[in-house]
Enzyme design. Structure first.
Site, PDB file in Angstrom:
ATOM      1  N   SER A   1     -13.277 -47.841  35.912  1.00 49.11           N
ATOM      2  CA  SER A   1     -12.505 -48.595  36.594  1.00 49.11           C
ATOM      3  C   SER A   1     -12.408 -50.153  36.285  1.00 49.11           C
ATOM      4  O   SER A   1     -11.541 -50.793  36.192  1.00 49.11           O
ATOM      5  CB  SER A   1     -12.376 -48.563  38.180  1.00 49.11           C
ATOM      6  OG  SER A   1     -11.923 -47.147  38.532  1.00 49.11           O
TER       7      SER A   1
ATOM      8  N   CYS B   1     -10.587 -40.857  43.567  1.00 51.90           N
ATOM      9  CA  CYS B   1     -10.660 -42.282  44.219  1.00 51.90           C
ATOM     10  C   CYS B   1      -9.699 -42.316  45.334  1.00 51.90           C
ATOM     11  O   CYS B   1      -9.414 -43.531  45.790  1.00 51.90           O
ATOM     12  CB  CYS B   1     -10.184 -43.198  43.015  1.00 51.90           C
ATOM     13  SG  CYS B   1     -11.408 -43.262  41.595  1.00 51.90           S
TER      14      CYS B   1
END
Length: 396
Positions: free
Chosen positions: A74, A328
């Site tokens: 990320s 996520c």
């Protein structure tokens, strides 16, 4: 049926392998030096750091000085997208191209750039979770600063035509970034041959620890610095390196990049047995994403008349770890944006299941999943007023 444990959520994370843990242990104990220190213990740490960098570069077909270690995939996505966008803005280029089913690390980065005055073109994927290189070519404009398209979708496992897209971007002199977090170890990646300017990856998807990732930046590509405060990572990303995890990532990517075809053959057999059996025996279910252009070890299916969270909880009671989408966003009650992007209505998208396999999974795991999954679906449908309505409409 005897209860056993089956881990089938490797797209979310993988177990640290023994070779990786063994490689890491010295750097958690006696080799604890700071790679920036000049004395022998620091030099020892620096040598290990650069050895891991060289292993990552070799796996990607890159040069070691093009590899930048990050805390995760990320972070690498954020750095690539925001850094390239800000660099492009200095040249009067404030247009970005992506797809409508990227990982949220990318999507939220694009949304942040929109708030800063950038225009983002979200290319729609088709019902199989694919886009064409022609879509990218038609979307490129003189003010396009960046094209960022994931290599493999994290929820449905479809493989995008990255080499072809990279070629189009190179010819148009537009930077091209790909989120390859799900691709590494599953697809042969070569950043030079595939015309990739920037690439993100994460260690915990390939049996390395959580908390370590990489951003590849091709030499000659200038993007903004991610973090100030030190000379680490060639002054682009400050902060003392997470050495043990980086060493683990170096070992993991070395293992993951070897014998991909042979490992995929085994995972594909597991995947296909589940898909074929469930499609044959369970009415009103569907495979999400292309059957052919998908990861060997990944499947995503939707079942009408049930709710995904209930399905996961009942599988967990059988000792099976699975998911209904991205790890996520597992706390979200909203249907997957990926499944909506390929055209599924909300009520069907809610009843999705993702199974993803590693080299550790077996055909016995596939059998156990099938034996557990089908009765669970039948039980949930028997309790579902939605399924009762579907059956009533079907019989009228």
């Amino acid at each position: 049926m005897e209860k056993r444990f089956v881990y089938a959520d490797n797209s979310a994370t993988t177990a640290i392998s023994k070779p990786v843990l063994d490689a890491m242990m010295p750097y958690l104990t006696e080799c604890y030096g700071n790679p920036s220190s000049v004395y022998s213990k620091g030099r020892e740490a620096k040598a290990a750091l650069e050895d891991a960098r060289a292993k990552v570069a070799a796996a990607l077909g890159a040069k070691p000085n093009e590899i930048y270690f990050t805390s995760c995939g990320s972070e690498a996505d954020n750095w690539a997208i925001k850094g390239a966008a800000m660099a492009g803005a200095k040249k009067g280029k404030k247009h970005i191209i992506t797809t409508n089913f990227e990982h949220h690390a990318a999507l939220h980065s694009f949304q942040a750039m929109e708030k800063q005055g950038f225009e983002v073109t979200y290319l729609p994927v088709d019902s199989e979770g694919l886009i064409s290189p022609e879509q990218v070519k038609e979307a490129i404009r003189p003010d396009t600063a960046l094209v960022s398209i994931m290599y493999v979708n994290n929820e449905i496992g479809t493989i995008l035509p990255i080499p072809e897209i990279g070629k189009i971007c190179r010819e148009a002199k537009v930077l091209f970034h790909t989120d390859a977090v799900q691709a590494i170890g599953n697809v042969a990646v070569n950043v030079v041959e595939q015309n990739i300017d920037m690439l993100s990856l994460a260690g915990h998807k390939i049996h390395a620890p959580k908390g370590v990732g990489v951003l590849y930046i091709r030499n000659g590509v200038g993007i903004e610095t991610f973090m100030d405060g030190g000379a680490q990572e060639r002054s682009k990303r400050a902060g003392t390196e997470n050495l043990a995890s980086i060493v683990g990532l170096g070992k993991a990517i070395e293992i993951a990049s070897a014998d991909i075809d042979a490992k995929n053959e085994k995972k594909r057999a597991i995947r296909d047995k589940i898909i074929d059996t469930v499609l044959e025996r369970v009415p009103r279910c569907r495979l999400n994403g292309s059957r052919e252009k998908r990861l060997a070890g990944s499947l995503n299916m939707s079942f009408e008349g049930i709710e995904g969270e209930s399905l996961l909880l009942m599988l967990d009671m059988k000792g099976i770890c699975a998911s209904s989408g991205s790890a996520c966003t597992s706390g979200s009650l909203d249907p997957s944006h990926v499944l909506l992007a390929i055209g599924l209505p909300h009520e069907i998208a809610h009843g999705s299941l993702r199974l993803s396999f590693s080299d550790d999974n077996t055909m016995e795991d596939a059998d156990y999943i099938i034996e557990s999954l089908i009765p669970i679906i039948e039980r949930l449908r028997a309790m579902s007023p939605v399924w009762e309505k579907i059956m009533a409409e079907e019989n009228n």
